[in-house]
Design an enzyme around this catalytic site. Structure first.
Site, PDB file in Angstrom:
ATOM      1  N   GLY A 129     -15.936  -0.220   8.338  1.00 54.91           N
ATOM      2  CA  GLY A 129     -16.772  -0.653   7.206  1.00 54.91           C
ATOM      3  C   GLY A 129     -16.514   0.149   5.935  1.00 54.91           C
ATOM      4  N   GLY A 131     -13.295   0.782   3.752  1.00 52.56           N
ATOM      5  CA  GLY A 131     -11.880   0.649   3.380  1.00 52.56           C
ATOM      6  C   GLY A 131     -11.727   1.001   1.916  1.00 52.56           C
ATOM      7  N   GLY A 242      -1.171  11.095  -2.664  1.00 54.54           N
ATOM      8  CA  GLY A 242      -0.687  10.119  -1.675  1.00 54.54           C
ATOM      9  C   GLY A 242      -0.091   8.897  -2.358  1.00 54.54           C
ATOM     10  N   ARG A 243      -0.705   8.497  -3.469  1.00 48.44           N
ATOM     11  CA  ARG A 243      -0.228   7.299  -4.180  1.00 48.44           C
ATOM     12  C   ARG A 243       1.159   7.526  -4.769  1.00 48.44           C
ATOM     13  NH1 ARG A 243      -6.488   6.190  -6.042  1.00 48.44           N
ATOM     14  NH2 ARG A 243      -7.052   5.380  -3.968  1.00 48.44           N
ATOM     15  N   ARG A 268      29.553 -12.947  -0.396  1.00 47.46           N
ATOM     16  CA  ARG A 268      29.224 -14.295   0.060  1.00 47.46           C
ATOM     17  C   ARG A 268      29.859 -15.340  -0.856  1.00 47.46           C
ATOM     18  NH1 ARG A 268      27.800 -17.939   3.888  1.00 47.46           N
ATOM     19  NH2 ARG A 268      26.264 -19.441   3.124  1.00 47.46           N
ATOM     20  N   ILE A 337      18.406 -14.348  -2.042  1.00 43.05           N
ATOM     21  CA  ILE A 337      19.843 -14.196  -2.308  1.00 43.05           C
ATOM     22  C   ILE A 337      20.639 -14.276  -1.007  1.00 43.05           C
ATOM     23  CG2 ILE A 337      21.600 -12.508  -3.090  1.00 43.05           C
ATOM     24  CD1 ILE A 337      19.483 -11.675  -5.254  1.00 43.05           C
ATOM     25  N   GLU A 363      -3.465   3.351   0.996  1.00 45.07           N
ATOM     26  CA  GLU A 363      -3.751   4.405  -0.004  1.00 45.07           C
ATOM     27  C   GLU A 363      -4.285   3.794  -1.307  1.00 45.07           C
ATOM     28  OE1 GLU A 363      -1.558   7.935   0.116  1.00 45.07           O
ATOM     29  OE2 GLU A 363      -0.665   7.485   2.062  1.00 45.07           O
ATOM     30  N   SER A 366      -3.768  -2.769  -4.506  1.00 43.73           N
ATOM     31  CA  SER A 366      -3.405  -2.964  -5.921  1.00 43.73           C
ATOM     32  C   SER A 366      -4.667  -3.181  -6.763  1.00 43.73           C
ATOM     33  CB  SER A 366      -2.472  -4.164  -6.061  1.00 43.73           C
ATOM     34  OG  SER A 366      -1.233  -3.865  -5.459  1.00 43.73           O
TER      35      SER A 366
END
Ligand code: CAA
Length: 379
Positions: A129, A131, A242-243, A268, A337, A363, A366
């Site tokens: 609960g 986050g 951490g970020r 290719r 690609i 962490e 967005s």
């Protein structure tokens, strides 16, 4: 962008790149398919100083800076994003808070093992609960007869299955919410402490992501990290670092996507010529490179600001936001690609695509990065 780096940083980058290409790449896909933690590689990474790049040699670190740390995590993640996050979560989320907030006794006790990679660290903040709302922790710590008594459970702890040392956040005064959370250091063999569910994941499969269960875990008073009720701030400061690590990991994935795409598009042939001759491919490559460079510069700036001890919270959030979205987009283009082959396990780009997604989530999603940036802008 090498002109921005010192001789020492360039040497480290070259050394890590070689190590990752020679040692990590050959086993990366196989480990990933089998959900295997790269124990031997992490041991070697420790011997090379990669588990403690930015910490002083007196505690067993490599004595370098956070720009070097970002370069190291990027170079490792270029070849294996799982190994990148193992190093990043260990360094940024465990070594960093012990170094920044630990007592001298705690530093002497934990840092030499962690910084040399003989011990692995894990950070336990998230709960089912709690986050994005990281302050909503329900795990409790009560001070009873001179000892802390911890109860509750944590989820999504990177390195959770293999770690020896955990930084764990618990509520010490629930009514105070974020101002009533405290950080603790917990060792894996502490009675009542156990590993619960180990997640099966879309990507970064050779890193573990585990549930931590605490049933009447008793800790001595000296295992509190930092001051009482300062745990939320400690975790926010820790997550700023951490970020940076996750931005670096995402950059590694973006660069892998770009480099593999450049190579493939020259090899290719379709319509009697390499597909690199077609503008449709060239524009994708040009956009991938431009976006990668922009994300790299944001991450370099945030790392430099951390080295200069500036307030870099918003800069770290921008670096992570941009790099993770660039990684996701680059991996998507790389598969495009590579066409049908890119969708198979014969090429690494499908791994990059699956690995990239988590960088937009852990962490701080967005959305949380945008919230941090907007709050800084509007304060
Ligand atoms: N540095 C220092 N202090 C900070 C800070 C920072 N970067 N960010 C917040 N604070 C302080 C605030 O100043 C405030 O202090 P006071 O109590 O003195 O007023 C206090 O912390 C509370 O801050 P907020 O009021 O801003 O708290 P909030 O409840 O609104 O939450 C949030 C802010 C940014 C949304 C935060 O909850 C957050 O970052 N959420 C995302 C959590 C996250 O990243 N989780 C990832 C877990 S780790 C992981 O992914 C697993 C793994 O192993 C890889």
């Amino acid at each position: 962008m090498d002109f921005l780096l010192t001789e020492e940083q360039l040497m480290l980058k070259e050394m890590v790149e070689k190590f990752a290409k020679d040692k990590i790449l050959p086993v990366a896909s196989e480990n990933e398919r089998n959900h295997l933690f790269p124990t031997e590689i992490i041991k070697e990474a420790g011997e090379l100083g990669l588990m403690g790049v930015a910490y002083p040699t007196e505690y067993g670190g490599a004595g370098m800076d956070f720009v070097s740390y970002f370069l190291a995590v990027e170079a490792v993640s270029r070849y294996c994003a799982s190994t990148g996050v193992i190093i990043s979560a260990h360094s940024s989320l465990v070594c960093d808070p012990i170094f920044n907030f630990g007592t001298e006794e705690q530093k002497q006790k934990y840092l030499p093992g962690l910084l040399s990679g003989q011990k692995i660290g894990s950070f336990s903040l998230t709960e089912s609960g709690a986050g994005s709302d990281a302050g909503a922790t329900k795990t409790t710590a009560k001070f009873v007869d001179g000892r802390w008594l911890l109860n509750g459970s944590k989820i999504f702890a990177t390195n959770g299955k293999e770690a020896d040392v955990f930084i764990l956040l618990a509520s010490t005064e629930p009514e105070k919410k974020t101002r009533g959370v405290t950080a603790f250091i917990v060792e894996k063999d502490t009675p009542g402490y156990s590993i619960g569910k180990v997640e099966r994941k879309l990507g970064i499969r050779s890193s573990s992501t585990a549930e931590i269960v605490l049933e009447n875990v008793e800790l001595p008073a000296e295992n509190m990290l930092g001051e009482l009720n300062q745990g939320f701030k400690i975790s926010m400061i820790t997550l700023d670092g951490g970020r940076l690590g996750i931005a670096s990991q995402a950059l590694g994935i973006a660069r892998a996507s770009l480099e593999d795409s450049v190579k493939y598009s020259k090899e290719r042939y379709q319509f009697d010529q390499p597909i690199a001759n077609f503008q449709a491919i060239q524009w994708m490559l040009a956009d991938m490179k431009t976006e990668y460079d922009a994300a790299w510069l944001l991450t370099y700036r945030a790392s430099l600001m951390k080295d200069k001890k500036m307030n870099y919270s918003a800069a770290a959030a921008m670096a992570k936001l941009k790099s993770s979205e660039v990684a996701m987009d680059a991996a998507r283009k790389a598969i495009q690609i590579h066409g049908g082959y890119g969708y198979t396990e014969d090429f690494n780009v499908e791994r990059y695509y699956r690995d990239a997604k988590i960088t937009e989530i852990y962490e701080g999603t967005s959305e949380i990065q945008r919230l941090v940036i907007a709050r800084d802008l509007l304060k």
